[in-house]
Design a protein around this motif. Structure first.
Motif, PDB file in Angstrom:
ATOM      1  N   TYR A   1     -34.966  -1.043 -12.625  1.00 53.27           N
ATOM      2  CA  TYR A   1     -36.278  -1.216 -12.021  1.00 53.27           C
ATOM      3  C   TYR A   1     -36.132  -1.887 -10.652  1.00 53.27           C
ATOM      4  N   GLU A   2     -37.061  -1.579  -9.749  1.00 54.67           N
ATOM      5  CA  GLU A   2     -37.125  -2.229  -8.448  1.00 54.67           C
ATOM      6  C   GLU A   2     -38.548  -2.720  -8.215  1.00 54.67           C
ATOM      7  N   ALA A   3     -38.658  -3.972  -7.739  1.00 56.47           N
ATOM      8  CA  ALA A   3     -39.965  -4.580  -7.486  1.00 56.47           C
ATOM      9  C   ALA A   3     -40.165  -4.764  -5.993  1.00 56.47           C
ATOM     10  N   PHE A   4     -41.381  -4.455  -5.525  1.00 54.38           N
ATOM     11  CA  PHE A   4     -41.713  -4.532  -4.106  1.00 54.38           C
ATOM     12  C   PHE A   4     -42.945  -5.405  -3.910  1.00 54.38           C
ATOM     13  N   GLY A   5     -42.890  -6.243  -2.865  1.00 55.81           N
ATOM     14  CA  GLY A   5     -44.019  -7.101  -2.533  1.00 55.81           C
ATOM     15  C   GLY A   5     -44.241  -8.191  -3.565  1.00 55.81           C
ATOM     16  N   ALA A   6     -45.155  -9.109  -3.262  1.00 60.53           N
ATOM     17  CA  ALA A   6     -45.481 -10.178  -4.198  1.00 60.53           C
ATOM     18  C   ALA A   6     -46.775 -10.841  -3.790  1.00 60.53           C
ATOM     19  N   THR A   7     -47.556 -11.231  -4.784  1.00 62.79           N
ATOM     20  CA  THR A   7     -48.694 -12.128  -4.599  1.00 62.79           C
ATOM     21  C   THR A   7     -48.615 -13.188  -5.681  1.00 62.79           C
ATOM     22  N   GLY A   8     -48.971 -14.419  -5.360  1.00 57.41           N
ATOM     23  CA  GLY A   8     -48.908 -15.475  -6.352  1.00 57.41           C
ATOM     24  C   GLY A   8     -48.980 -16.845  -5.716  1.00 57.41           C
ATOM     25  N   PHE A   9     -48.382 -17.838  -6.419  1.00 57.90           N
ATOM     26  CA  PHE A   9     -48.458 -19.216  -5.927  1.00 57.90           C
ATOM     27  C   PHE A   9     -47.197 -19.976  -6.322  1.00 57.90           C
ATOM     28  N   PHE A  10     -47.002 -21.108  -5.645  1.00 59.95           N
ATOM     29  CA  PHE A  10     -45.931 -22.052  -5.947  1.00 59.95           C
ATOM     30  C   PHE A  10     -46.500 -23.453  -5.853  1.00 59.95           C
ATOM     31  N   ASN A  11     -46.263 -24.293  -6.896  1.00 62.14           N
ATOM     32  CA  ASN A  11     -46.815 -25.642  -6.907  1.00 62.14           C
ATOM     33  C   ASN A  11     -45.900 -26.539  -7.727  1.00 62.14           C
ATOM     34  N   LEU A  12     -45.051 -27.325  -7.045  1.00 61.06           N
ATOM     35  CA  LEU A  12     -44.078 -28.173  -7.728  1.00 61.06           C
ATOM     36  C   LEU A  12     -43.841 -29.437  -6.923  1.00 61.06           C
ATOM     37  N   PHE A  13     -44.000 -30.596  -7.589  1.00 63.17           N
ATOM     38  CA  PHE A  13     -43.723 -31.907  -6.984  1.00 63.17           C
ATOM     39  C   PHE A  13     -44.463 -32.096  -5.659  1.00 63.17           C
ATOM     40  N   GLY A  14     -45.717 -31.641  -5.633  1.00 60.92           N
ATOM     41  CA  GLY A  14     -46.529 -31.836  -4.445  1.00 60.92           C
ATOM     42  C   GLY A  14     -46.388 -30.766  -3.386  1.00 60.92           C
ATOM     43  N   PHE A  15     -45.419 -29.871  -3.541  1.00 62.21           N
ATOM     44  CA  PHE A  15     -45.259 -28.766  -2.596  1.00 62.21           C
ATOM     45  C   PHE A  15     -45.962 -27.543  -3.187  1.00 62.21           C
ATOM     46  N   SER A  16     -46.927 -27.016  -2.471  1.00 62.28           N
ATOM     47  CA  SER A  16     -47.704 -25.905  -3.013  1.00 62.28           C
ATOM     48  C   SER A  16     -48.095 -24.953  -1.895  1.00 62.28           C
ATOM     49  N   GLY A  17     -48.470 -23.755  -2.316  1.00 56.65           N
ATOM     50  CA  GLY A  17     -48.898 -22.757  -1.358  1.00 56.65           C
ATOM     51  C   GLY A  17     -48.816 -21.376  -1.966  1.00 56.65           C
ATOM     52  N   PRO A  18     -49.305 -20.370  -1.239  1.00 55.80           N
ATOM     53  CA  PRO A  18     -49.232 -18.996  -1.747  1.00 55.80           C
ATOM     54  C   PRO A  18     -47.812 -18.443  -1.641  1.00 55.80           C
ATOM     55  N   ALA A  19     -47.481 -17.563  -2.556  1.00 59.07           N
ATOM     56  CA  ALA A  19     -46.208 -16.827  -2.497  1.00 59.07           C
ATOM     57  C   ALA A  19     -46.537 -15.372  -2.203  1.00 59.07           C
ATOM     58  N   VAL A  20     -46.228 -14.931  -0.998  1.00 58.77           N
ATOM     59  CA  VAL A  20     -46.652 -13.613  -0.542  1.00 58.77           C
ATOM     60  C   VAL A  20     -45.481 -12.899   0.109  1.00 58.77           C
ATOM     61  N   ALA A  21     -45.296 -11.648  -0.253  1.00 62.28           N
ATOM     62  CA  ALA A  21     -44.328 -10.773   0.418  1.00 62.28           C
ATOM     63  C   ALA A  21     -45.001  -9.444   0.677  1.00 62.28           C
ATOM     64  N   ASP A  22     -44.690  -8.829   1.786  1.00 65.05           N
ATOM     65  CA  ASP A  22     -45.288  -7.560   2.150  1.00 65.05           C
ATOM     66  C   ASP A  22     -44.975  -6.495   1.098  1.00 65.05           C
TER      67      ASP A  22
END
Length: 346
Positions: free
Chosen positions: A190-211
């Motif tokens: 399998y091959e995966a393309f692009g990404a939408t989501g989030f990251f939130n660990l030890f006070g570091f957070s933000g969206p996780a986005v790939a084209d």
């Protein structure tokens, strides 16, 4: 697993496939139906009192079929004293698999082999979750990616004995019951393309986005197993019949390689790998058939395959330093769906 350094941009449209709608409870129902159908023809044969025959010494059959299968694959591992650190689920890895099967029977000895191959549809989704606590708690990273392929192929080979051969009225095909033992190899990528989501660990957070056009992950799986089971064909009146194949895999092996293309801290050949052995598997199908012109048979049925080799070892390959060993928790696959075929028998 975190995708690492990824490009931020507009959120791609990642719609999960409808083919993954087969829930796990539904799969259990299908499995129960297969087991029930395996017993039903035997009872029907006993009541019909068919004529036992020896027939010709040699018999040959070739079967061409198409399997509209829906796939679901899970890979999970532990690390940092967390029993489920990361879990990746490939949902809706659908594939219309073309399969050819050859059967040879000499007196009571039978040999059968099958080969299937196809591409993976571009309608699936990869769900990648990371956790900071045991038992899938404390999720700190979540991404969804579109599946862009690649392919599936498998081969099986079985040998055994024909325990029963018989005929009934108004059906040109012989009935039979075979006990079999053999081997199976199953490969998917399998091959995966692009990404939408989030990251939130030890006070570091933000969206996780790939084209959407960016390749983020490639997974390659290989499952092997010993097969033990039986198959049967029960001819019924007016050319109709019931055909089934029920194989249990009491011991299986699995290997997997992972490439995280956006991770700059990991190698890309591969980034991760895993292996497991043991576990259990089942491969079965049941079909209604219709015989015509004496030598031909049409079939329509349902096929269900699943493999779970159990736990094993998972390895990480950093750019600097030796590989890191962790515990593999899950490396399972299920593929199921309807099929149809045409068989020629001489």
């Amino acid at each position: 697993m975190s995708l690492g350094r990824i490009n931020r941009g507009p959120r791609p449209s990642l719609t999960p496939t409808g083919a993954s709608a087969y829930s796990r409870p539904m799969r259990r129902v299908f499995l129960a139906i297969l087991i029930w159908c395996a017993a039903a023809p035997t009872a029907a044969w006993a009541q019909a009192a068919p004529t036992v025959v020896e027939g010709r010494d040699w018999q040959l059959a070739v079967d061409f079929s198409g399997w509209a299968s829906s796939g679901y694959t899970t890979w999970a591992f532990s690390g940092a004293d967390i029993n489920y650190l990361s879990e990746l689920r490939w949902r809706g890895t659908d594939s219309f698999i073309g399969q050819v099967t050859a059967d040879v029977a000499w007196k009571r000895l039978v040999f059968t082999t099958s080969y299937g191959q196809s591409t993976i549809d571009d309608n699936g989704v990869l769900i990648d979750d990371d956790f900071i606590e045991d038992n899938h708690l404390g999720r700190f990273s979540h991404t969804r990616s579109a599946v862009g392929g690649n392919g599936v192929w498998y081969v099986t080979a079985d040998v055994g004995g024909r325990m029963i051969r018989y005929r009934v009225a108004d059906n040109p095909q012989e009935g039979y019951l075979d006990l079999l033992a053999g081997y199976q190899y199953w490969h998917e990528q399998y091959e995966a393309f692009g990404a939408t989501g989030f990251f939130n660990l030890f006070g570091f957070s933000g969206p996780a986005v790939a084209d959407h056009s960016t390749k983020v992950i490639t997974h390659t799986y290989a499952w092997q197993g010993i097969r033990l089971g039986f198959r049967q064909f029960t001819p019924v009146t007016n050319g109709f019949g019931i055909k089934g194949n029920y194989m249990f895999l009491p011991y299986t092996w699995a290997q997997m390689t992972d490439t995280h293309w956006l991770r700059t801290d990991l190698k890309h050949n591969p980034s991760f790998s895993a292996r497991a052995q043991g576990g259990f598997g089942f491969q079965g199908d049941i079909a209604i058939t219709y015989s015509f012109l004496k030598y031909f048979l049409l079939e329509v049925g349902y096929r269900y395959w699943t493999l779970n080799p159990g736990t094993g070892d998972k390895f990480t390959y950093p750019i600097v330093g030796p590989r890191i060993k962790d515990k593999l928790r899950d490396i399972t696959i299920t593929r199921s769906g309807p099929f149809f075929g045409l068989q020629a028998r001489w």
